[in-house]
Design a protein around this motif. Structure first.
Motif, mmCIF file in Angstrom:
data_model
loop_
_atom_site.group_PDB
_atom_site.id
_atom_site.type_symbol
_atom_site.label_atom_id
_atom_site.label_comp_id
_atom_site.label_asym_id
_atom_site.label_seq_id
_atom_site.Cartn_x
_atom_site.Cartn_y
_atom_site.Cartn_z
ATOM 1 N N ILE A 145 0.843 -1.201 0.000
ATOM 2 C CA ILE A 145 0.000 0.000 0.000
ATOM 3 C C ILE A 145 0.877 1.250 0.000
ATOM 4 N N TYR A 146 1.896 1.235 0.826
ATOM 5 C CA TYR A 146 2.806 2.389 0.914
ATOM 6 C C TYR A 146 3.455 2.667 -0.446
ATOM 7 N N VAL A 147 3.926 1.620 -1.102
ATOM 8 C CA VAL A 147 4.565 1.787 -2.421
ATOM 9 C C VAL A 147 3.565 2.353 -3.418
ATOM 10 N N PHE A 158 13.651 0.667 -13.461
ATOM 11 C CA PHE A 158 13.537 -0.419 -12.493
ATOM 12 C C PHE A 158 13.843 0.090 -11.091
ATOM 13 N N ASP A 159 13.080 -0.391 -10.116
ATOM 14 C CA ASP A 159 13.258 -0.010 -8.720
ATOM 15 C C ASP A 159 13.260 -1.284 -7.872
ATOM 16 N N ASP A 160 14.395 -1.566 -7.229
ATOM 17 C CA ASP A 160 14.523 -2.768 -6.393
ATOM 18 C C ASP A 160 13.470 -2.814 -5.289
ATOM 19 N N THR A 161 13.179 -1.671 -4.698
ATOM 20 C CA THR A 161 12.213 -1.631 -3.600
ATOM 21 C C THR A 161 10.829 -2.023 -4.083
ATOM 22 N N ILE A 162 10.426 -1.466 -5.213
ATOM 23 C CA ILE A 162 9.110 -1.813 -5.749
ATOM 24 C C ILE A 162 9.068 -3.294 -6.101
ATOM 25 N N TRP A 163 10.145 -3.797 -6.710
ATOM 26 C CA TRP A 163 10.236 -5.228 -7.051
ATOM 27 C C TRP A 163 10.037 -6.090 -5.802
ATOM 28 N N THR A 164 10.759 -5.761 -4.744
ATOM 29 C CA THR A 164 10.739 -6.568 -3.527
ATOM 30 C C THR A 164 9.403 -6.493 -2.806
ATOM 31 N N VAL A 165 8.834 -5.304 -2.729
ATOM 32 C CA VAL A 165 7.612 -5.098 -1.957
ATOM 33 C C VAL A 165 6.357 -5.496 -2.738
ATOM 34 N N ALA A 166 6.313 -5.154 -4.008
ATOM 35 C CA ALA A 166 5.093 -5.340 -4.792
ATOM 36 C C ALA A 166 4.913 -6.755 -5.312
ATOM 37 N N LEU A 167 5.990 -7.452 -5.548
ATOM 38 C CA LEU A 167 5.926 -8.722 -6.251
ATOM 39 C C LEU A 167 5.913 -9.917 -5.316
ATOM 40 N N GLU A 168 4.940 -10.799 -5.536
ATOM 41 C CA GLU A 168 4.883 -12.072 -4.812
ATOM 42 C C GLU A 168 5.818 -13.077 -5.485
#
Length: 190
Positions: A145-147, A158-168
């Motif tokens: 939600i925060y992202v 590409f954003d590592d944080t979005i990858w890590t947080v958003a992706l299952e």
């Protein structure tokens, strides 16, 4: 240095980093890091278009996973049970030490108390694990939600944080497409 967060979790049960050949039924598929990143950007941007709906759904999921009322109530009752059994055991041991008793009958009753304690203790451990799993899921949805709330527009890099947080997970398909499964369950095939 490459980020350890950049892994592709495959439904084939294999997690491989970066540029890697993946074998499914003996057929290799080449997954280049840059191609995966580009496809992820496209997938995230398509999900971004539905972000208000996704945020609302994730808030519902967060509320569900954060609610541990039933687990806490059962755990409290079991903790009371453990205290009672502990006190009964203490009194029973003291009674055996101060009075002559049939030791076979004593052991039978004592073992029943131990079994009762072990059963309650085991269930407490299960509940603690269930609670932890639920709270971790709630945290993961909160992070997603925060992202989504802080992404003011579609991403162009590409954003590592979005990858890590958003992706299952990301599933590499035999036709070299990738199905990205986001935290809320949304699937985007690119």
């Amino acid at each position: 240095m490459r980020s350890g967060a950049f892994l592709v979790a495959l439904e084939l049960g294999i997690a491989l980093p970066y540029r890697t050949a993946v074998f499914a039924c003996g057929v290799p598929y080449l997954c280049a890091e840059e191609a995966i990143k580009e496809k992820f950007i496209l997938a995230f941007n398509s999900v971004y278009d539905m972000r208000d709906e996704i945020i609302a759904n994730c808030e519902l999921a967060t509320a569900y996973f954060a609610d541990c009322t039933d687990i806490d109530a059962e755990r409290d009752a079991l903790m009371q049970e453990l205290e009672e059994v502990t006190e009964l055991s203490r009194k029973y041991i003291h009674s055996n030490a101060s009075q002559v008793q049939d030791q076979e009958a004593y052991l039978k009753k004592y073992n029943a108390l131990v079994a009762r304690y072990d059963k309650a203790s085991s269930r407490v451990a299960e509940l603690d694990e269930e609670r932890l799993v639920k709270l971790r899921k709630a945290d993961a949805f909160n992070d997603y939600i925060y992202v989504l709330k802080n992404a003011e527009e579609k991403i162009d890099g590409f954003d590592d944080t979005i990858w890590t947080v958003a992706l299952e997970k990301a599933i590499v398909n035999s036709d070299k497409t990738i199905t990205f499964v986001f935290r809320d369950g949304a699937k985007v095939r690119v």
